[in-house]
Write a protein that holds these residues in place. Structure first.
Motif: not given
Length: 294
Positions: A15-17, A50-51, A269-273
């Motif tokens: 969840t922190n990438g 997202y990274l 899970a996909p990266p939020r949002p």
């Protein structure tokens, strides 16, 4: 490297990438063992946007270490700033990439001259071949044929990854480009539900989302189309239709996370949002995979 089936896997993270390197290595090994023609790391399916730069480099390092040059590795290096894209290009080259894929990521809408200057600068950052990533669905920038031709004249611009054509056939679009591009310049397509027609119409490559997790059926479709077996390519494409419907409804990025969980390849899970697909859609994912014997 820029012909045939290029498989684009998701990049599993917490969840922190932070990249789950062990799981990514297993995904990469699975694709190489299946015999895909290249692996597209950190494309849109790989969630590059997202990274962090550090995590993107770690992903390239683990993929290159896993592959040991057995399968060509193409790495996405899209970034808002030109200097950031240049740094990502150098990181990828140093970490073992064989080729680069660049999308003109932007917040302020870009002009064609700005995109040309961006690509020219990034292409000069390394000696690796660079693929034009024409992806207006995410970047909101569409490459005109004139701009593609202009970029193709640069020394390290080696191919183009096109979206599905709008208001024109694959044959017509490919013919327009081939008439003006250097001889042998590879033209590939993304947009998985159009892959069969693209390949049957003379495209050189399928840059595939679904192949990132389902390489065997994607390879079967690719090889049938490359062989000119229209009936078999259409038959295989028909078996993908339940999945294509899910891709169009929920977006392939979200659906790939659901596929990974259903096949027990990884659970993340996909990266939020970005949110997962609704739980009530999961039975349709199971049915789509069953249609592909996956």
């Amino acid at each position: 490297m820029l012909r045939g089936l290029s498989a684009f896997p998701p990049t599993p993270t917490d969840t922190n990438g932070t990249v789950d390197t062990q799981t990514l290595a297993r995904l990469i090994e699975r694709l190489s063992a299946a015999g895909v023609d290249s692996i597209g790391l950190l494309g849109s399916t790989g969630g590059y946007a997202y990274l962090s730069r550090q995590e993107r480099r770690r992903a390239v390092e683990i993929a290159a270490e896993t592959l040991q040059r057995r399968t060509p590795l193409i790495v996405g290096i899209g970034a808002l700033r030109t200097d950031e894209a240049q740094a990502l290009a150098r990181d990828a080259a140093e970490a073992g990439a064989d080729g680069l894929l660049l999308a003109p990521v932007s917040y302020t809408p870009l002009t064609e001259d700005e995109v040309f200057a961006h690509f020219s600068a990034v292409a000069e950052a390394t000696d690796l071949p660079l693929v034009i990533y024409n992806n207006p669905g995410t970047t909101k920038f569409t490459f005109s044929p004139d701009l593609i031709i202009r970029l193709a004249a640069l020394p390290r611009i080696a191919g183009v990854k096109m979206p599905l054509p709008v208001d024109v056939s694959f044959e017509a679009e490919i013919a327009v480009l081939r008439a003006r591009l250097p001889s042998g310049f590879p033209i590939g397509y993304s947009g998985d539900w159009g892959a069969a027609e693209a390949l049957l119409s003379g495209a050189d490559a399928w840059y595939s989302v679904v192949a990132g997790l389902l390489p065997a059926p994607a390879l079967a479709l690719t090889r049938a189309a490359q062989a000119g077996d229209t009936a078999e390519a259409h038959r295989l494409n028909d078996s993908f239709q339940p999945l294509w419907t899910l891709f169009r409804q929920f977006g392939s990025f979200r659906v790939m996370y659901a596929i990974a969980a259903e096949l027990n390849l990884f659970h993340a899970a996909p990266p939020r949002p970005v949110l997962p697909i609704p739980a009530e859609a999961m039975p349709r994912v199971v049915e789509a995979l069953s249609a592909l014997n996956a």
